[in-house]
Design a protein around this motif. Structure first.
Motif, PDB file in Angstrom:
ATOM      1  N   LYS A 386       1.591  -4.181   2.259  1.00  0.00           N
ATOM      2  CA  LYS A 386       0.513  -4.795   1.425  1.00  0.00           C
ATOM      3  C   LYS A 386       0.805  -6.247   2.103  1.00  0.00           C
ATOM      4  N   LYS A 410      -1.291   3.899   3.040  1.00  0.00           N
ATOM      5  CA  LYS A 410      -1.914   2.727   2.608  1.00  0.00           C
ATOM      6  C   LYS A 410      -1.598   1.373   3.044  1.00  0.00           C
ATOM      7  N   VAL A 412      -2.801  -2.228   2.485  1.00  0.00           N
ATOM      8  CA  VAL A 412      -3.651  -3.116   1.637  1.00  0.00           C
ATOM      9  C   VAL A 412      -3.879  -4.684   2.142  1.00  0.00           C
ATOM     10  N   VAL A 414      -4.960  -8.339   1.308  1.00  0.00           N
ATOM     11  CA  VAL A 414      -5.779  -9.325   0.261  1.00  0.00           C
ATOM     12  C   VAL A 414      -6.003 -10.445   0.916  1.00  0.00           C
ATOM     13  N   ILE A 450      -7.000  -0.748   3.229  1.00  0.00           N
ATOM     14  CA  ILE A 450      -7.977  -1.326   1.957  1.00  0.00           C
ATOM     15  C   ILE A 450      -8.035  -2.495   2.017  1.00  0.00           C
ATOM     16  N   SER A 452      -9.118  -6.101   0.060  1.00  0.00           N
ATOM     17  CA  SER A 452      -9.283  -6.862  -1.393  1.00  0.00           C
ATOM     18  C   SER A 452      -9.685  -8.021  -1.313  1.00  0.00           C
TER      19      SER A 452
END
Length: 453
Positions: A386, A410, A412, A414, A450, A452
């Motif tokens: 992340k 995963k 991520v 942001v 992903i 965000s």
């Protein structure tokens, strides 16, 4: 008249509810204080209910040099405490930022007596402004309390002449004060159920031994003396701020699960680098490690000097880094010592100058090192990555992670936000960067990226 009877009937039905339900209803009122007391006028049934409603009393002195303003605020606190002396449920009592003077000692003694003897609060906070001198000394009667669960003291001198009896205390915070090892041990021995201890800008202790099996969390911030720590039962340790050398050995913190190192280094850099190396060896066994900006910068310097980071068994790693590529070689070299890693969190949070690292190298040189150095080490257990506050400058690191995380599930991202006069917006080139990122090769067939906002 008919409407009034209906209203009275409704009021009677409400009053027929059990005390526990009525007290719960009253505890949800805004201001949780005087509004609750005013409900006593509804009926004799409600007259004393307010006394059992949990309330919090928080007083924060205004920043002022006016003696009259200070005296007025002192008087207002005394009026409030007189008002609440009949309450049975004062959960929290807090007084902060008084610029203490000796002539205020009796006033403060009254607050401490109210908290520890009359109201029997569970959470008591007492803190004075840092320029206060001499410091307020906690009265001896305050060291005997079996109901207090959370205690925070700032600029408050501790000097128990007898034993300490805080048997219910689970959280203790002490700040801006000089202690001795004898006083510290006396306090700890009087807190057999203590779970969390925080020392913030405390001095005078050179050897701290914590033998309690219940004390699991220790935070030390801005410690300007050398300290040897022995705490075999703590599970979470945080060292932050401008600390001198807080030395620990792995065998002295064998139960440690989480270590947070948010340290700042200034003078005598070579000595600080040596100290950081010792720390990293001491916490190599922890499952969760969090490193702050200055530590990351020092990792890059150590990598430039050719130091091999000790192998670790950590599974979770969180790095707080500045908006620069200077740190990439240091980060990657450190990751190579974390082959058991399962989760990686990188938080880009500021763009301050890289003063330390720039003495050793520049961004162009570090970029070349990152591109040409052999960091081809796979991460066989890394499943989650992340990145918070994503900027385009981190794309090379993203590419590296996607290429070498063989079981990644995963990733991520942001987005970083740019503040305007009216709102915060994602960086305008975020979409373009996201498209470029999606084109990077991934060694894991199960890796999903992903985004965000």
């Amino acid at each position: 008249m008919e409407m009034q009877k209906k209203i009275m009937a409704r009021g009677d039905r409400l009053s027929d509810l059990p005390d526990s339900i009525l007290i719960h209803i009253l505890s949800m009122l805004p201001d949780g204080g005087k509004e609750v007391v005013r409900t006593g006028v509804l009926s004799t049934r409600w007259l004393s209910l307010w006394k059992s409603v949990p309330v919090s009393l928080d007083f924060d002195f205004p920043t002022t040099d006016s003696e009259n303003a200070t005296l007025d605020y002192l008087a207002s606190i005394h009026r409030e405490l007189y008002y609440w002396k009949s309450s049975h449920k004062i959960r929290r009592f807090s007084v902060w930022r008084l610029s203490y003077k000796e002539r205020y000692a009796k006033d403060v003694d009254l607050w401490v007596h109210f908290a520890t003897k009359l109201a029997n609060v569970e959470h008591f906070e007492l803190g004075f402004r840092s320029e206060s001198h001499p410091k307020y000394e906690l009265p001896q009667f305050a060291y005997k309390n079996v109901l207090l669960r959370n205690l925070a003291l700032g600029n408050c001198q501790l000097n128990p002449t007898g034993s300490v009896n805080w048997t219910s205390l689970v959280s203790l915070s002490i700040g801006d004060v000089e202690l001795t090892e004898g006083i510290m041990q006396k306090v700890l021995s009087g807190c057999p159920n203590l779970e969390c201890l925080e020392l913030d800008d405390v001095s005078g202790i050179h050897h701290l031994e914590i033998s309690s099996v219940k004390l699991r969390e220790l935070t030390i911030q801005d410690y300007f003396d050398d300290l040897w720590l022995v705490a075999p039962n703590i599970q979470k340790l945080e060292l932050s701020g401008f600390c001198c050398e807080i030395r620990i050995r792995q065998r002295d913190v064998v139960s440690l699960v989480t270590a947070m190192l948010h340290l700042y280094f200034e003078n005598n850099l070579e000595k600080k680098l040596s100290y950081l190396k010792e720390l990293l060896h001491s916490v190599a066994h922890v499952e969760n490690l969090k490193l702050g900006t200055y530590c990351i910068e020092c990792l890059s310097i150590l990598e430039l000097k050719g130091w091999q980071f000790p192998p670790s068994s950590r599974k979770f790693l969180e790095l707080t880094v500045a908006f620069e590529q200077l740190d990439f070689p240091g980060i990657c070299s450190f990751l190579q010592s974390s082959l058991d890693l399962e989760t990686l969190v990188i938080h880009w949070y500021d763009n301050r100058p890289r003063d330390l690292l720039s003495r050793y190298t520049n961004e162009d040189e570090q970029t070349r090192r990152f591109e040409t150095h052999n960091f081809n080490c796979s991460f066989p257990h890394l499943k989650t990555v992340k990145i918070i506050n994503f900027y385009g400058s981190v794309l090379p690191l993203v590419k590296y992670l996607l290429k070498h995380a063989t079981v990644l599930e995963k990733f991520v991202i942001v987005a970083a936000f740019e503040k305007t006069d009216y709102e915060s917006d994602a960086s305008p080139d975020y979409v373009e960067m996201a498209q470029e990122l999606l084109s990077f090769p991934r060694s894991s067939p199960h890796a999903s990226v992903i985004f965000s906002f």
